[in-house]
Structures are given as structure tokens and as C-alpha cells.
Design an enzyme around this catalytic site. Structure first.
Site, short mmCIF file in Angstrom:
data_model
loop_
_atom_site.label_atom_id
_atom_site.label_comp_id
_atom_site.label_asym_id
_atom_site.label_seq_id
_atom_site.Cartn_x
_atom_site.Cartn_y
_atom_site.Cartn_z
CG ASP A 1 -24.41 29.31 -3.50
OD1 ASP A 1 -24.42 27.96 -2.96
OD2 ASP A 1 -24.25 30.22 -2.82
CB CYS B 1 -40.68 24.15 -18.83
SG CYS B 1 -38.70 23.60 -18.74
CB CYS C 1 -40.84 20.25 -20.09
SG CYS C 1 -40.60 20.48 -18.36
CG ASP D 1 -17.64 33.36 6.76
OD1 ASP D 1 -17.33 32.19 6.15
OD2 ASP D 1 -18.87 33.72 6.61
CB CYS E 1 -35.89 21.91 -20.09
SG CYS E 1 -36.96 20.67 -18.93
N GLY F 1 -24.38 34.85 6.06
CA GLY F 1 -25.19 34.89 7.33
C GLY F 1 -26.67 35.21 7.09
CG HIS G 1 -38.12 20.83 -14.80
ND1 HIS G 1 -38.81 21.35 -15.86
CD2 HIS G 1 -38.78 21.53 -13.41
CE1 HIS G 1 -39.77 22.17 -15.42
NE2 HIS G 1 -39.54 22.35 -14.11
CD GLN H 1 -21.40 35.98 8.16
OE1 GLN H 1 -22.50 36.39 8.50
NE2 GLN H 1 -21.05 35.09 7.60
CG ASP I 1 -18.19 26.26 0.48
OD1 ASP I 1 -17.28 25.51 0.30
OD2 ASP I 1 -19.27 25.76 0.74
CB SER I 2 -13.97 29.16 3.32
OG SER I 2 -15.37 29.41 4.44
N GLY I 3 -15.63 26.21 3.41
CA GLY I 3 -15.62 24.99 4.29
C GLY I 3 -16.31 25.53 5.57
N GLY I 4 -16.19 26.75 5.93
CA GLY I 4 -16.49 27.17 7.25
C GLY I 4 -18.17 26.88 7.53
#
Length: 379
Positions: free
Chosen positions: A268, A306, A311, A148, A308, A218, A337, A191, A94-97
């Protein structure tokens, strides 16, 4: 040739959801996709090998935090972020904004950038579009984000309009500052808050700059979920069909499915790793807080549906014991998990799209998960 390309494979006849594949310099991944968040060049408690094991082909890392620690110069000297953290899959930074706006109580937004103080030691810092790109060029991520302005929710129309226009100007400066166009793709961020006319203005501005991909920013900032879904419904149709669409900061199971239904390709969120450290698990039957006393003698897995590694091998009673004792291994197990659960959920979403039944899948999942019940508890 742009280093990031999108291949649209199919559109779900039932919902209009997209099945696709994003190609990057460090491999390709199928969409819709969830990206685990590795803020400080690590997905908390997970090894890169474990992420590969659960079929995470792209992770997200954080420009702001890596700029402060260990510093972009150290990561550049190491050969870039992939080499530094021993991850050979794709990385988005990400931009850090967002961190500047959310972590710094004292900040001053100007046309040039943002003056603020470090959340670590109070040091005066300045982040401009050019600086955000310079840091990400040094990090060497596959996908970078333009800087942004991240306005709060709610914000009035006049403020939001001014913010959108500044974000568009900053996006153009980011493109001009980008020094590694053959190796790293830069995404623009649409945005506009909950205002349809401003989302349209923002989309038009950014599409005219021809980014290789676009994010929707946003959202997931405190607005009700019905507002987020309504915004997605009028925003995603504005976005190019031949480029990836990324909804930032969304990671609850219902929102992942609802986002995919509305044409989103990438998601994300820190949610699955953050709640895991509090003993909260995602299961096929809803939210389970494994640290609760009722699981002290429960020798069943977190989720019987599950498959995984966690589990298959560990019980609720054992994991509860570890977490109550503040043992790191307990946090590792719940984190593994939760990430596996979401990555498997997105596999199911992709399969449902391929079979033109995502709408039916959504209804079945919401019913089993308990989202359709009155006063259902979400994350």
C-alpha cells in the site's frame, strides 16, 4: 476459523515470487496486490464505483485520522466503515501508530502506550495497544494491524532491539484486546530496521503468537532501496508460507516488482494519489509531469499504452489545463490513471509469476521504464 486465509497458488520458478489469493469477510483478492489508500474513508477524489471499475478489491484506511475525524463512535453507529463509505470490498486499517510517530512533534513513548498531541488542534491524546484495537473493532475493517513502535531510520542496534521487544509485548496485548476475532483478522508487524538478527527476533516473537498474517514494517522510511531489498531478502523467508505477507508503505513501480520478486503479497502507499495531485503520472515509459509547459499543445493521452478511461478520452493538453487552473477534475483524472496503472501492473506481475517469467518481466519493465538509465528519476 480465522476470517482471513491465504491460498498459495504457485511459486515462480524464475524468482520464487508467490501467486496467491487472500480471502476476507468482504471478498477475496489475488496477490501480489496493491491496495489504494483511503486515509479518511475515501481514496482522494475517487468514488467507490470507480475503484470497483479498475478492479481494486481491497483498500486501506487510517485508524488515527478516523479516530480524530469523524470519530469511531459515529462510524460504529453508521454500521461500520464499509457501510459508512459505501464500499463492499475488503478494507485494511493500520493501527494509527505510524501517524502518531510521524505527525506529532511532541510524544512520549511509555510501556503503556504513546502520549502525544493531535496534529489538528494540539489536544492531548493517548494511544495504547488496547485503544488501537478498540478503534479498529468499531471501524469493522476486515484486516486490522497491531500497534507497533515505528523507529526512525537510521537507528542504532541498542535502540532498535528495545523497540522490537516493546513491539512484541504490544502485539500480545493487541491479541488479548481483540473482541471480534471471528469477523476481523489481526496482523502482526515485524520490525527490526536493517538488522538481520533483530528481524529474526521480531519474526520469531510474532509467529509464536499465530497471527493470521504478517506485515513488514520500518521500511520505505528513508532508507536506500538497496537496503530495503536486502532486508526483504532475509525477512520474507522467516515468514510463514501459508499466511499473507504485507510490505507497508511501498508503492513505486520498481519497488512493487522488487517486493514481489522477494516474496511479498500485499502493498500500500499514498504515492500514486499524492503525486497525481501535483500533475505527476506513471506511464509505461516512466515518469511524466503533465503540468509542464511542453504538454500545453500535446493532444495525445497520458500513456498511449494504457487502456484506462482517462487515456481513452482525455489529452495531456486538457489535463494540464485543468491542473494549472486548479480544477478538481484534473486531479481526478491523474489519480484515476495512476491507480489504474499500478493495479494493471500488479495484474501483469501475477501473469508473469503464473508463467514463471517474473525475472524477465522485471528486466523488460525496468528497461522500458528507464530505471536502468544513469541518474534515472524515480518517484
Amino acid at each position: 476459523m480465522t476470517p482471513i486465509t491465504y491460498e498459495l497458488k504457485k511459486t515462480c520458478k524464475q524468482t520464487g515470487a508467490r501467486l496467491g489469493r487472500v480471502h476476507t469477510p468482504h471478498g477475496s483478492f489475488d496477490t501480489p496486490a496493491f491496495m489504494p489508500v483511503g486515509t479518511l474513508a475515501t481514496v482522494k477524489t475517487m468514488s467507490p464505483e470507480e475503484l470497483t471499475e479498475m478492479n481494486a478489491n481491497i483498500i486501506l484506511s487510517n485508524t488515527y485520522h478516523l479516530w480524530l475525524r469523524p470519530g469511531q463512535d459515529i462510524i460504529k453507529e453508521a454500521g461500520g466503515l464499509h457501510q459508512f463509505m459505501n464500499w463492499d470490498g475488503a478494507i485494511l486499517t493500520d493501527s494509527g501508530g505510524f501517524q502518531v510517530f510521524s505527525l506529532s512533534e511532541m510524544r512520549n513513548i511509555t510501556e503503556e502506550g504513546v502520549h502525544f498531541r493531535s496534529h489538528l488542534n494540539g489536544e492531548k491524546l493517548f494511544l495504547s495497544p488496547e485503544k488501537a484495537i478498540n478503534i479498529q473493532n468499531d471501524l469493522g475493517s476486515d484486516i486490522m494491524m497491531a500497534l507497533d513502535e515505528c523507529p526512525p531510520y537510521p537507528a542504532d542496534h541498542a535502540y532498535m532491539k528495545s523497540s522490537v521487544e516493546r513491539t512484541s509485548r504490544w502485539a500480545e496485548r493487541c491479541l488479548h484486546a481483540h473482541q471480534r476475532k471471528d469477523e476481523q483478522g489481526l496482523f502482526g508487524i515485524i520490525q527490526g530496521g536493517e538488522y538481520e538478527d533483530l528481524r529474526k527476533q521480531s519474526a520469531n516473537d510474532l509467529i509464536s503468537l499465530d497471527f493470521p498474517g504478517y506485515a513488514i514494517g520500518g521500511l520505505s522510511v528513508g532508507e536506500p532501496k538497496d537496503v530495503m531489498n536486502r532486508v526483504l531478502e532475509f525477512t520474507t523467508p522467516l515468514m510463514p508460507d501459508d499466511k499473507p505477507r504485507y510490505l507497508m508503505g511501498v508503492g513505486s513501480p520498481d519497488s512493487l516488482i522488487d517486493g514481489a520478486v522477494r516474496g511479498v503479497d500485499m502493498f500500500d502507499c499514498v504515492l500514486p494519489t499524492r503525486i497525481a495531485r501535483n500533475g505527476t503520472c506513471m506511464t509505461s515509459n516512466g515518469r511524466l509531469v503533465v503540468r509542464n509547459a511542453k504538454y500545453a499543445r500535446d493532444f495525445s493521452p497520458i500513456d498511449e499504452n494504457c487502456d484506462c478511461h482517462v487515456c481513452k478520452n482525455y489529452t495531456r493538453a486538457y489535463i494540464r489545463h485543468l491542473i494549472k487552473c486548479n480544477e478538481t477534475f484534473g486531479f481526478r483524472l491523474t489519480t484515476y490513471h495512476n491507480l489504474y496503472f499500478l493495479l494493471k501492473l500488479m495484474e501483469q506481475v501475477r501473469k508473469a509469476i503464473s508463467e514463471d517469467r517474473l525475472g524477465s518481466f522485471r528486466e523488460e519493465f525496468f528497461e522500458q521504464y528507464g530505471f536502468n538509465k544513469p541518474n534515472a528519476r524515480n518517484f
